[in-house]
Design an enzyme around this catalytic site. Structure first.
Site, short mmCIF file in Angstrom:
data_model
loop_
_atom_site.label_atom_id
_atom_site.label_comp_id
_atom_site.label_asym_id
_atom_site.label_seq_id
_atom_site.Cartn_x
_atom_site.Cartn_y
_atom_site.Cartn_z
N ASP A 299 0.82 -1.22 0.00
CA ASP A 299 0.00 0.00 0.00
C ASP A 299 0.86 1.28 0.00
O ASP A 299 1.51 1.60 1.00
CB ASP A 299 -0.93 0.00 1.24
CG ASP A 299 -2.20 0.81 1.01
OD1 ASP A 299 -2.40 1.28 -0.11
OD2 ASP A 299 -2.98 0.97 1.98
N LYS A 348 -8.18 -1.53 3.53
CA LYS A 348 -7.56 -0.19 3.63
C LYS A 348 -7.52 0.28 5.07
O LYS A 348 -6.55 0.87 5.53
CB LYS A 348 -8.34 0.78 2.74
CG LYS A 348 -7.73 2.12 2.53
CD LYS A 348 -6.39 2.09 1.83
CE LYS A 348 -6.47 2.29 0.36
NZ LYS A 348 -5.15 2.38 -0.30
N LYS A 389 -8.78 14.32 -3.18
CA LYS A 389 -9.12 13.69 -1.90
C LYS A 389 -9.00 14.68 -0.76
O LYS A 389 -8.04 15.42 -0.68
CB LYS A 389 -8.19 12.50 -1.64
CG LYS A 389 -8.69 11.67 -0.46
CD LYS A 389 -7.74 10.58 -0.09
CE LYS A 389 -6.61 11.12 0.74
NZ LYS A 389 -5.80 10.04 1.31
N LYS A 461 2.47 2.04 3.32
CA LYS A 461 1.72 2.25 4.57
C LYS A 461 1.90 1.10 5.55
O LYS A 461 1.92 1.30 6.75
CB LYS A 461 0.22 2.32 4.25
CG LYS A 461 -0.26 3.69 3.84
CD LYS A 461 -1.74 3.82 4.08
CE LYS A 461 -2.56 3.75 2.83
NZ LYS A 461 -2.29 4.75 1.82
P1 NAI Z 1 -8.34 3.23 -9.87
O1 NAI Z 1 -9.58 2.57 -9.45
O2 NAI Z 1 -8.42 4.49 -10.65
O3 NAI Z 1 -7.44 2.24 -10.72
C1 NAI Z 1 -7.43 0.87 -10.52
C2 NAI Z 1 -7.47 0.19 -11.88
O4 NAI Z 1 -7.34 -1.20 -11.68
C3 NAI Z 1 -8.78 0.39 -12.62
O5 NAI Z 1 -8.54 0.92 -13.90
C4 NAI Z 1 -9.38 -1.00 -12.70
O6 NAI Z 1 -10.10 -1.19 -13.88
C5 NAI Z 1 -8.14 -1.86 -12.62
N1 NAI Z 1 -8.30 -3.24 -12.13
C6 NAI Z 1 -9.08 -3.71 -11.13
N2 NAI Z 1 -8.88 -5.03 -10.94
C7 NAI Z 1 -7.92 -5.40 -11.82
C8 NAI Z 1 -7.26 -6.61 -12.09
N3 NAI Z 1 -7.56 -7.72 -11.42
N4 NAI Z 1 -6.32 -6.64 -13.06
C9 NAI Z 1 -6.01 -5.51 -13.76
N5 NAI Z 1 -6.61 -4.32 -13.55
C10 NAI Z 1 -7.55 -4.27 -12.57
O7 NAI Z 1 -7.50 3.44 -8.53
P2 NAI Z 1 -6.20 4.35 -8.29
O8 NAI Z 1 -6.62 5.63 -7.73
O9 NAI Z 1 -5.37 4.31 -9.51
O10 NAI Z 1 -5.51 3.53 -7.13
C11 NAI Z 1 -4.99 2.26 -7.41
C12 NAI Z 1 -4.68 1.49 -6.14
O11 NAI Z 1 -3.68 2.17 -5.43
C13 NAI Z 1 -5.87 1.36 -5.21
O12 NAI Z 1 -5.90 0.08 -4.66
C14 NAI Z 1 -5.57 2.36 -4.14
O13 NAI Z 1 -6.16 2.04 -2.91
C15 NAI Z 1 -4.07 2.26 -4.08
N6 NAI Z 1 -3.48 3.43 -3.47
C16 NAI Z 1 -3.63 4.66 -4.03
C17 NAI Z 1 -3.04 5.76 -3.45
C18 NAI Z 1 -3.15 7.12 -4.02
O14 NAI Z 1 -2.69 8.05 -3.41
N7 NAI Z 1 -3.69 7.28 -5.20
C19 NAI Z 1 -2.25 5.63 -2.22
C20 NAI Z 1 -2.21 4.30 -1.70
C21 NAI Z 1 -2.75 3.26 -2.35
C1 DG6 Z 2 -9.09 6.90 0.88
O1 DG6 Z 2 -8.31 7.25 1.92
C2 DG6 Z 2 -8.43 6.38 -0.34
C3 DG6 Z 2 -7.14 5.67 -0.16
O2 DG6 Z 2 -6.82 4.89 -1.27
C4 DG6 Z 2 -6.08 6.65 0.16
O3 DG6 Z 2 -6.31 7.86 -0.46
C5 DG6 Z 2 -4.73 6.24 -0.18
O4 DG6 Z 2 -4.54 4.95 0.34
C6 DG6 Z 2 -3.77 7.23 0.35
O5 DG6 Z 2 -3.74 7.14 1.73
P1 DG6 Z 2 -2.70 7.94 2.59
O6 DG6 Z 2 -3.13 7.66 3.99
O7 DG6 Z 2 -1.35 7.38 2.30
O8 DG6 Z 2 -2.87 9.36 2.20
#
Ligand code: NAI
Ligand code: DG6
Length: 505
Positions: A299, A348, A389, A461
């Site tokens: 994460d 999460k 966010k 994380k």
């Molecule tokens: P998002 O939902 O925009 O992107 C995820 C993508 O994964 C989507 O396009 C979806 O279609 C695809 N997907 C789902 N299952 C799949 C699979 N089995 N195989 C291939 N593709 C698949 O989410 P975002 O904002 O890009 O975040 C991605 C991940 O990163 C999430 O799990 C989120 O919790 C994690 N994350 C994000 C942070 C941030 O600051 N943006 C920080 C910490 C973690």
């Molecule tokens: C809600 O908190 C969405 C999550 O996917 C977070 O935004 C993401 O994990 C980032 O979390 P943090 O605590 O590192 O800012």
């Protein structure tokens, strides 16, 4: 940088550096006294300076992070500038420690001298990487970037010709592991329910991508939706052999992410888990060790948790006693939509919550019996807010003579603009560790760091550590360790900030 020391050699494409590591063993005597024995261990680090051609494969390539990462690398490579309502903006790597942070290397007279992290040890240049990946959604990267609503329109227009031909490969989709509300975008998925066939397809994708692009190596990173935790089951997840057998038998509790991880490891590539789920089960860890590849997780640590692991460290190390933390988030992107489902939220919640336990546990004056504090995590999905966010935190602490101290934080930004540089760092530093070997007192041959690469905990994380390895969440300690490992491999001392040459001249 060239280090002027008999402890360092630069020969045949390697930097070889000896390093005296000073640590202490602690024993508790019967009368309660702690007996502390300082010791010094001699290490030699050997870093291959030949930079490989690196291929990056993202699981979830068409998501907000995947598209922002790809767009960001292209914008920097092409040195793009674009117009926003605030004026002209040029591409940068703010938020990436490898590209935009510095490490102190010493003093020149009374001036402290800092070098960019990527000049202390040789790293892959982000301009030279090749990117591909998988997504359950068929949109090309340009369409997906528009769907994400992260970047400014003028930048999107400039990137469109470069990203419209980038198309995600068909992905593994096990409906039950991500939220039911993701089903509508799942139009690019591998047929059937045979997990072994899925594994073989992903392995083939990795091999073909590597060969087609003449890559020396490939690293795979999960930035797809947060999955629910798999139910850890003896006979399924406990050993490498059982995980492989469970995939052959298409066991229900083998998640899509575990299949990607196993496929990656079997191809001899490092795997990074950017989401909180327990992809890297004990059997996968064992497999990574057997195949001699690195695994990193879990994460991405981006905004709220970065501050939390720094703020709680500051409070506890100042002798102040945090008693409650309430962390509220709302967001309107697809990540928020997925996390609005209870099982995915639970994954999460756990990773956002567990990150201060070691810090409070370090102080028995403040927490003599239990170091547990009231800690609540709330995440709400509010579609209109998009990728922006909002995170609000309240920290209540007990201070001198029973007083109460309240700290309230408000944190707003595009989540993916924080995550994309972290993705780059995780990949580049993992690749670097693939080129570093060490020898310690008495060892005849060089070997690699522990395959569970906990040194990257600064970017995670819930840092994945091997058994019997202390877990460190404190942001300062994590960054300090990372910087100092870079310095040790380059032949420099660890920085203890003593500055004795000025204090005791
Ligand atoms: P998002 O939902 O925009 O992107 C995820 C993508 O994964 C989507 O396009 C979806 O279609 C695809 N997907 C789902 N299952 C799949 C699979 N089995 N195989 C291939 N593709 C698949 O989410 P975002 O904002 O890009 O975040 C991605 C991940 O990163 C999430 O799990 C989120 O919790 C994690 N994350 C994000 C942070 C941030 O600051 N943006 C920080 C910490 C973690
Ligand atoms: C809600 O908190 C969405 C999550 O996917 C977070 O935004 C993401 O994990 C980032 O979390 P943090 O605590 O590192 O800012």
């Amino acid at each position: 940088m060239q280090v002027n020391s008999s402890n360092v050699t630069y020969e045949n494409g390697f930097i070889q550096a000896s390093y005296s590591y000073k640590s202490s063993n602690v024993e508790k005597l019967e009368n309660g006294t702690l007996k502390v024995t300082p010791k010094t261990t001699e290490y030699t680090f050997k870093t291959n300076t030949k930079i490989p051609k690196l291929g990056i494969m993202l699981v979830g390539w068409g998501g907000n992070n995947g598209t922002t990462f790809t767009a960001g690398l292209l914008a920097n490579k092409m040195k793009l500038s674009w117009f926003t309502k605030r004026g002209e903006q040029t591409a940068n790597y703010y938020g990436s420690i490898t590209q935009a942070s510095t490490i102190k290397v010493g003093c020149s007279g009374s001036e402290e001298v800092y070098l960019p992290m990527n000049q202390v040890l040789p790293l892959v240049n982000p301009d030279d990487v090749v990117i591909s990946g998988w997504d359950i959604s068929a949109l090309n990267l340009s369409q997906a970037m528009k769907r994400a609503q992260v970047l400014e329109y003028n930048l999107i227009e400039k990137l469109d010709p470069y990203m419209r031909d980038m198309v995600p490969k068909k992905a593994i989709y096990y409906e039950d592991f991500i939220a039911a509300n993701q089903k509508t975008r799942a139009d690019n998925i591998l047929e059937g329910h045979n997990k072994l066939e899925h594994l073989e397809t992903i392995r083939k994708d990795i091999r073909e991508f590597k060969a087609t692009n003449n890559c020396d190596k490939v690293i795979v990173l999960w930035t797809a939706n947060t999955e629910r935790f798999c139910q850890l089951t003896p006979g399924v997840h406990d050993t490498a052999e059982n995980v492989l057998k469970a995939i052959e038998n298409s066991e229900a509790e083998i998640s899509a992410s575990t299949v990607y991880a196993v496929a990656t490891i079997l191809e001899g590539c490092s795997y990074i888990n950017g989401s909180p789920q327990n992809t890297l089960v004990p059997g996968v860890i064992e497999l990574a060790k057997q195949k001699d590849v690195f695994i990193v997780g879990d994460d991405f640590k981006s905004g709220q948790t970065k501050i939390k692991t720094s703020l709680v460290d500051f409070l506890v190390s100042a002798g102040i006693k945090p008693q409650s933390i309430v962390s509220y988030n709302h967001l309107g992107n697809n990540d928020g939509k997925n996390l609005s489902s209870e099982k995915q939220f639970k994954s999460k919640e756990l990773s956002k919550k567990s990150c201060v336990d070691d810090i409070t546990g370090s102080n028995k004056i403040l927490y003599p019996e239990t170091n547990k504090i009231d800690h609540e995590i709330v995440i709400k999905y509010v579609p209109y807010t998009g990728d922006s966010k909002k995170a609000m935190d309240e920290y209540l602490s007990e201070i001198f003579l029973g007083g109460q101290h309240t700290l309230v934080l408000y944190n707003v930004c595009e989540d993916s603009l924080l995550a994309a540089p972290i993705i780059l760092d995780l990949i580049l530093i993992t690749e670097l560790f693939e080129r570093i070997e060490y020898k310690v007192d008495g060892m005849r041959t060089f070997q690699r760091f522990n395959r569970v690469l906990s040194t990257l905990g600064y970017l995670c994380k819930a840092p994945l550590t091997d058994e019997n390895t202390p877990l460190v969440n404190s942001l300062y300690r994590q960054k300090n360790a990372l910087d100092n490992i870079f310095k040790a491999c380059a032949g420099l001392h660890a920085d203890d900030n003593l500055l004795l040459e000025f204090k005791c001249p």
